[in-house]
Write a protein that holds these residues in place. Structure first.
Motif, PDB file in Angstrom:
ATOM      1  N   LEU A 769       1.020  -0.908   0.089  1.00  0.00           N
ATOM      2  CA  LEU A 769       0.254   0.332  -0.008  1.00  0.00           C
ATOM      3  C   LEU A 769       0.876   1.249   0.363  1.00  0.00           C
ATOM      4  O   LEU A 769       2.051   1.209   0.238  1.00  0.00           O
ATOM      5  CB  LEU A 769      -0.831  -0.266   1.153  1.00  0.00           C
ATOM      6  CG  LEU A 769      -1.893  -1.128   1.802  1.00  0.00           C
ATOM      7  CD1 LEU A 769      -2.106  -0.854   2.292  1.00  0.00           C
ATOM      8  CD2 LEU A 769      -2.269  -0.613   0.261  1.00  0.00           C
ATOM      9  N   ALA A 779      -2.312   0.629  -3.988  1.00  0.00           N
ATOM     10  CA  ALA A 779      -2.300  -1.175  -3.558  1.00  0.00           C
ATOM     11  C   ALA A 779      -1.944  -1.940  -4.584  1.00  0.00           C
ATOM     12  O   ALA A 779      -2.524  -1.662  -5.878  1.00  0.00           O
ATOM     13  CB  ALA A 779      -4.148  -1.647  -3.344  1.00  0.00           C
ATOM     14  N   VAL A 794     -11.054  -3.030  -1.274  1.00  0.00           N
ATOM     15  CA  VAL A 794      -9.733  -2.204  -1.985  1.00  0.00           C
ATOM     16  C   VAL A 794     -10.240  -0.605  -2.796  1.00  0.00           C
ATOM     17  O   VAL A 794      -9.804   0.422  -2.356  1.00  0.00           O
ATOM     18  CB  VAL A 794      -9.207  -2.555  -2.554  1.00  0.00           C
ATOM     19  CG1 VAL A 794      -7.866  -2.018  -3.330  1.00  0.00           C
ATOM     20  CG2 VAL A 794      -8.310  -3.932  -2.215  1.00  0.00           C
TER      21      VAL A 794
END
Length: 877
Positions: A769, A779, A794
């Motif tokens: 990340l 990500a 996400v």
């Protein structure tokens, strides 16, 4: 944004649904128009998502020469001077136009008039060549006119409906829904699906015939022979209103049930059931599309279908007729104005009388006297240097034409490539010397004609963005600069439409099917208010015509229809030991053509998000779901996601047609297709190409999510872009494991100022990340096998960053902070219902589609997901 809703026509398939675009917030929402006869308020998921495709991301908003912005004056001068230079030096045959079923009728008319009427070359063709050309020739051979005899209403009135060469549930969902409701109202109605594979459309079928690919003509010849043997022919109709019956019936005598079953690779019992359903039905509609047309014998397949209807008298009556359904919103309108190279204008050809008639109407003595090159021939001529200048309008031939890599290489050598488009970066605009910014759907103002001959208004509800202009205006301005100002002086598209309508009635007197002369004197306000109407519209039919040939009169001099003796032929390229599998191509439910519009909608990318190859597990037992595989033919190769499916027939694979090089590294399916065409229609055989498949060994697979939304594709072996709201999302794979993941990520994606939170998984993979100012920037998830991060979790983290360390660790692992399992594949795109929620509902007792709809709303809007819902219900839980 406030204001009244605008009634317009959908941008997608040839069903031609009416849409009401309602201002909502900063944008628009789309609802079905309850007053439009094509859909009565229904929309498919693509139509429902039209409001999500209106943003200006990626748009071409200023003219460009050699990729540099220029003024309209300079761009138009360059186009006109370039075309004139080629014509003076090499003659008019060295110039070509290539149009699109995305053009409005008014745009098409102007382009065709310039090319065939004033430049004097027949070299204007259209991407309709790739989908409807065989249907056109089939109708003309049978009736003397390119005239679809049916209305959608006939599908609802028929005792028996045959769907052949069409996955209607996915390609024409609103028509499928009309059929489904008719079947519910009349359970005795019989629906037959003819398709080599089991598709969503089969869910509605009383009988499915999984015939050998390309054997359709034999199937219908056998049906005609059976009707003759059973005394089911309409002898009075044959004797009084047709010719050619004796020769045609003699030609089908060899197609006994035994031989037909063997040729089509069908059980004889299933074949006889098919024949008996037809024989027992007083009314019959055969709906056919690309699976029939896209063939080296597509015209004969069309005529085999039409022969059956003529011989049994199942035409010109309610609930009867051979019904070719188009794939594009204005493929029919393009045929009306002469967009195909073998047409002149208004359904006229190139006889001396027709050339003279059009020349007098257009006041031109330079009307071309012969057909031009069709699409495949046209781009071969570009490759050979015979065509020096080509103007491509509203289409992406470097994705959609067969042998697409060869087309790309040929276009790169062309002296002058002009492209009018709405998007700046497509496979085709990359080859352009001059790019011209055209108006998109929502900005254009004109008319389109759908598959049942219904003319509808497409109305603008958005202002022109940047310097984008209407296609008709662009072509008219070029024509004026070429010295043809008097003939191209329109100030409004209504004026063009009225000229087009007047030409349709000029010296017609019933001799031509297409006649909308009843609309030739519309005022601008009347044109703007025009309600949907089916042609012909003239003095005899002032309110339009629901179905043709009700008087048994056809458009030959003797007014009789023609039955055509057909000799069935299998595909040009049979499978071989090296290329043992037959590749079928086609549409998927939620995407459209080469995705330049539909892929703008995140919702439409969630059902199927990557290009894939569907195959029977026994044909490649070494390949598993989520593997990548290489699909190869004699012409090229693709890299696709593996999708083993036991419902796929053995020896055959299916690959979607949509992905282009802006959305995937190596997935342009037409790069694999040989440029084999029907000798009568010039339509390519896109459905039956021998291929081989093999597992592509990836060292790693990954998923990348990035806040930046203008990222260019990474330079690795496999990538596929997946549209998401506000971020860039790639599925990735490569055949080399990086020495250092951090170094690899910094080279490709990471900014120096970002705070990185890595998770090394040893030899199994790497997650990371990246943060800046407390917001998630990137990500990344990579593993030896395909990782399965919770995509929804996400994506949500980019707008709602996790606050606690535990939540960030869950996100780093690709999990939801609340511990819930991922939603799974989106089954219902209308209401974003995932497979997990549906499975949980089924386990809780929702064991029918109606109960799932009550609980989750899935299947209650466009209904396209209903076959998949039924499969999930039937699956062991």
């Amino acid at each position: 944004m406030t204001g009244a809703a605008v009634s317009t026509t959908c941008a997608y398939c040839g069903v031609g649904c009416g849409v009401r675009m309602q201002p909502e917030g900063q944008g628009f929402s789309a609802q079905g128009d309850t007053l439009h006869p094509a859909n009565h308020g229904r929309l498919c998921v693509k139509g429902s998502a039209l409001g999500e495709t209106l943003d200006l991301t990626g748009r071409l908003l200023q003219p460009e020469i050699d990729q540099q912005p220029v003024s309209w004056e300079r761009a138009l001068d360059a186009v006109a001077e370039g075309l004139q230079r080629v014509i003076v030096q090499f003659g008019p045959q060295a110039v070509a136009f290539y149009g699109s079923g995305q053009l409005l009728t008014e745009d098409y008319y102007v382009a065709n008039k310039l090319m065939k009427g004033f430049i004097g070359s027949g070299n204007m063709d259209t991407n309709s060549r790739l989908c409807m050309a065989s249907a056109v020739v089939g109708y003309k051979r049978a009736y003397g006119a390119d005239a679809v005899p049916c209305s959608y209403e006939d599908l609802e009135l028929a005792e028996c409906v045959i769907l052949t060469g069409s996955n209607t549930a996915w390609a024409h969902p609103v028509v499928y829904q009309r059929l489904m409701r008719a079947k519910q109202a009349r359970p005795e109605m019989r629906i037959i699906v003819i398709d080599p594979r089991i598709t969503a459309t089969c869910d509605l079928a009383d009988l499915h015939l999984p015939l050998c690919p390309g054997s359709d003509a034999a199937l219908f010849c056998g049906a005609l022979h059976f009707m003759a043997q059973q005394g089911k022919l309409d002898r009075e109709f044959l004797n009084h209103y047709t010719t050619g019956a004796a020769q045609t019936l003699a030609a089908v005598e060899e197609w006994t049930p035994e031989r037909t079953a063997d040729y089509c690779q069908l059980p004889q019992e299933a074949l006889l059931a098919f024949y008996q359903m037809i024989a027992a039905s007083d009314t019959l509609v055969t709906l056919y599309s690309m699976g029939i047309n896209q063939s080296t014998s597509g015209v004969d397949k069309c005529n085999a279908i039409i022969n059956l209807h003529l011989a049994t008298g199942k035409i010109g009556r309610a609930g009867c007729g051979p019904f070719s359904i188009t794939g594009q919103p204005n493929a029919m309108g393009g045929r009306e104005v002469g967009g195909l190279a073998n047409q002149l204008a208004s359904h006229m050809g190139f006889s001396p009388q027709e050339v003279d008639r059009v020349g007098r109407f257009w006041k031109s003595d330079n009307v071309t006297k012969s057909p031009g090159l069709n699409a495949v021939e046209l781009f071969r001529a570009v490759e050979k240097g015979e065509i020096k200048a080509v103007w491509i309008m509203g289409t992406n031939p470097l994705v959609s034409l067969p042998d697409a890599d060869r087309v790309r290489a040929g276009l790169a050598r062309c002296e002058l490539v002009i492209v009018s488009d709405v998007m700046r970066d497509t496979d085709t605009t990359r080859a352009a010397h001059i790019r011209l910014p055209a108006l998109a759907w929502g900005e254009k103002n004109g008319t389109v004609t759908n598959s049942e001959r219904c003319i509808s208004r497409q109305r603008a509800f958005l202002p022109p963005p940047g310097e984008a202009r209407a296609d008709w205006w662009i072509v008219s301005q070029v024509a004026q600069r070429m010295g043809f100002a008097d003939a191209f002086s329109w100030q409004h598209p209504a004026e063009i439409f009225c000229e087009h309508a007047a030409l349709s009635g000029f010296e017609n007197e019933g001799s031509r099917a297409f006649d909308i002369s009843g609309l030739a004197t519309l005022s601008r306000q009347q044109w703007d208010d025009l309600k949907p109407v089916q042609w012909p519209v003239n003095a005899l039919h002032p309110h339009g015509t629901a179905r043709l040939f009700t008087d048994n009169r056809f458009f030959f001099a003797d007014e009789k229809a023609r039955l055509i003796a057909v000799t069935p032929r299998l595909p040009a390229n049979p499978p071989t030991p090296r290329w043992p599998l037959v590749m079928n191509t086609g549409r998927i439910r939620d995407q459209w053509h080469t995705m330049t519009r539909s892929a703008k909608s995140p919702r439409l990318m969630q059902h199927i998000s990557e290009p894939f190859c569907q195959f029977h597990p026994d044909d490649a037992p070494q390949i598993s779901a989520n593997d990548l595989l290489r699909v190869s033919s004699t012409h090229g190769w693709l890299l696709l996601r593996a999708q083993p499916d036991a419902l796929q027939p053995r020896g055959r694979v299916f690959v979607p047609m949509h992905w282009n090089s802006a959305f995937s590294q190596q997935a342009r399916v037409d790069a694999l297709i040989a440029a084999e065409t029907d000798p009568l229609s010039g339509q390519p055989e896109s459905k039956q190409m021998p291929v081989s498949i093999q597992r592509w060994q990836a060292a790693w697979q990954g998923e990348l999510f990035l806040r930046e939304d203008t990222l260019s594709a990474p330079k690795i072996a496999y990538w596929s872009r997946i549209t998401q709201p506000g971020i860039t999302h790639f599925a990735l794979a490569d055949n080399a494991w990086p020495t250092s993941w951090m170094a690899w990520l910094r080279e490709h994606f990471l900014a120096d100022a970002w705070l990185c939170q890595p998770a090394a998984l040893g030899s199994d993979g790497f997650n990371l990340l990246a943060w800046a100012d407390g917001e998630l920037q990137l990500a990344f998830y990579a593993q030896r096998q395909r990782p399965q991060p919770d995509r929804a979790a996400v994506i949500a983290a980019f707008s709602r960053p996790p606050q606690s360390a535990a939540q960030r660790l869950a996100l780093l692992a690709g999990r939801s902070a609340n511990g819930k399992a991922p939603a799974g594949a989106t089954i219902c795109s209308c209401f974003a219902v995932g497979e997990r929620a549906i499975s949980e509902a089924i386990q809780s007792g929702c064991n029918s589609v109606s109960r799932l709809g009550e609980k989750l709303k899935c299947g209650t809007n466009c209904g396209s997901c209903i076959p998949e819902l039924k499969r999930l219900i039937a699956r062991p839980q």
